[in-house]
Design an enzyme around this catalytic site. Structure first.
Site, mmCIF file in Angstrom:
data_model
loop_
_atom_site.group_PDB
_atom_site.id
_atom_site.type_symbol
_atom_site.label_atom_id
_atom_site.label_comp_id
_atom_site.label_asym_id
_atom_site.label_seq_id
_atom_site.Cartn_x
_atom_site.Cartn_y
_atom_site.Cartn_z
ATOM 1 N N HIS A 1 -3.382 18.215 -12.104
ATOM 2 C CA HIS A 1 -4.474 17.144 -11.936
ATOM 3 C C HIS A 1 -4.751 15.875 -12.310
ATOM 4 O O HIS A 1 -3.930 16.337 -13.882
ATOM 5 C CB HIS A 1 -5.616 17.901 -11.690
ATOM 6 C CG HIS A 1 -6.806 16.920 -11.723
ATOM 7 N ND1 HIS A 1 -7.042 16.842 -10.247
ATOM 8 C CD2 HIS A 1 -7.997 16.800 -12.274
ATOM 9 C CE1 HIS A 1 -8.590 16.129 -10.292
ATOM 10 N NE2 HIS A 1 -8.906 16.485 -11.917
ATOM 11 N N CYS B 1 -6.675 12.997 -7.004
ATOM 12 C CA CYS B 1 -6.729 12.353 -8.269
ATOM 13 C C CYS B 1 -5.778 11.750 -8.452
ATOM 14 O O CYS B 1 -6.061 10.843 -9.386
ATOM 15 C CB CYS B 1 -6.267 13.395 -9.353
ATOM 16 S SG CYS B 1 -4.954 14.916 -9.386
ATOM 17 N N HIS C 1 -12.570 10.907 -12.427
ATOM 18 C CA HIS C 1 -11.857 11.860 -12.287
ATOM 19 C C HIS C 1 -11.580 11.661 -10.503
ATOM 20 O O HIS C 1 -12.897 12.126 -10.159
ATOM 21 C CB HIS C 1 -10.646 13.072 -12.680
ATOM 22 C CG HIS C 1 -12.031 14.304 -12.432
ATOM 23 N ND1 HIS C 1 -11.573 15.020 -12.207
ATOM 24 C CD2 HIS C 1 -13.280 14.274 -12.818
ATOM 25 C CE1 HIS C 1 -12.720 16.030 -12.078
ATOM 26 N NE2 HIS C 1 -13.301 15.322 -12.971
#
Length: 294
Positions: free
Chosen positions: A119, A64, A137
């Protein structure tokens, strides 16, 4: 001494030229953060479908933060490499979803601890009601576009960091703050009049903007925000209709989508899909667009 001075002058010019270009580029980036944000999201979209690999820095695979670092580095911005550090990059964006701008970094909690950054993603756009948004993402299934309404992300949303400069007000926002009078709007003396559609709903003058947003015009000719209790829908013939707000269903456009594919997925006709969204057959689908399908 004269030849020496000429040589020094020539060398200074050689070094000054690229410096001037760099300064101009930096200034341009400051003046046009919208264009930079558009380019960032476009670059991010080029990697849709690429696999997730822990520690992946791209361009063939990402995790990520490797993804956000890779995309932003293309435009001269160096982000921290971990989600806990990216949660402190740039500056905090406070307020509701309507305060977000394209390219912002979205921070989510981790799988184990929802309150600890674990994240990140890149903000794409709000939906038409400004109550939810899409982001791109590197997820466990690869680079994809997701929506904040998805339970996993809704439960782990922590906050937003802004890396780019704040966007300057859009023309529509400047028009609202300038308080154009209703007579000026009807007289066509402003850009707002040329780019808007006027209608009357419950005997209240209404300005409908090209992006689907709208505002009432008060008796003093000033704009004020709607209460959100009604939906305004563009008909195929260019007229507008007003309905009580409904629990409409929306779909986020993904790579490879067409109007035909989306209509077939939800069991509706292409014509109905276009009409619900104020579009026509020449309209172009854009990655991250939010279409009403019910």
């Amino acid at each position: 001494m004269k030849p020496f001075r000429l040589l020094v002058t020539a060398l200074l010019l050689c070094f000054a030229a690229p410096l001037a270009v760099a300064q101009e580029a930096s200034s341009s980036g400051q003046e046009n953060p919208r264009k930079v944000a558009d380019a960032i999201v476009k670059e991010a979209g080029r990697h849709l479908g690429k696999p997730y690999v822990y520690g992946g820095n791209g361009p063939e695979s990402f995790d990520c933060t490797g993804f956000t670092c890779y995309v932003y580095r293309k435009f001269g911005y160096n982000l921290s490499r971990t989600s806990s550090d990216q949660a402190h990059d740039g500056r905090e964006v406070k307020g509701g979803y309507d305060k977000l701008q394209k390219g912002d970094i979205i921070i989510f909690g981790g799988r184990v601890n929802k309150k600890t950054p674990g994240h990140v993603g890149i903000f794409i756009a709000l939906d038409s009601l400004k109550q939810s948004f899409t982001f791109i993402h590197a997820s466990s299934s690869g680079v994809t576009i997701s929506h904040i309404d998805e339970p996993y992300f809704a439960q782990r949303f922590i906050g937003v960091r802004r890396i780019l400069p704040d966007f300057p007000p859009e023309e529509r926002e400047r028009a609202r703050k300038s308080h154009f009078s209703l007579s000026e709007l009807l007289g066509g003396k402003t850009g707002a009049a040329r780019d808007s559609v006027l209608n009357a709903v419950r005997e209240r003058p209404l300005v409908l903007f090209p992006d689907g947003s709208w505002a009432f015009v008060g008796e003093d000719g000033k704009y004020f925000e709607p209460d959100g209790g009604r939906d305004f829908i563009l008909n195929a013939d260019g007229t507008w209709r007003s309905e009580e707000a409904t629990t409409a269903e929306y779909y986020t456009v993904r790579g490879g989508d067409t109007f035909q594919k989306i209509a077939r997925k939800f069991g509706i006709s292409v014509e109905s899909l276009l009409e619900m969204n104020g579009l026509n057959k020449r309209s172009v689908l854009r990655l991250g667009d939010r279409l009403r399908v019910r």
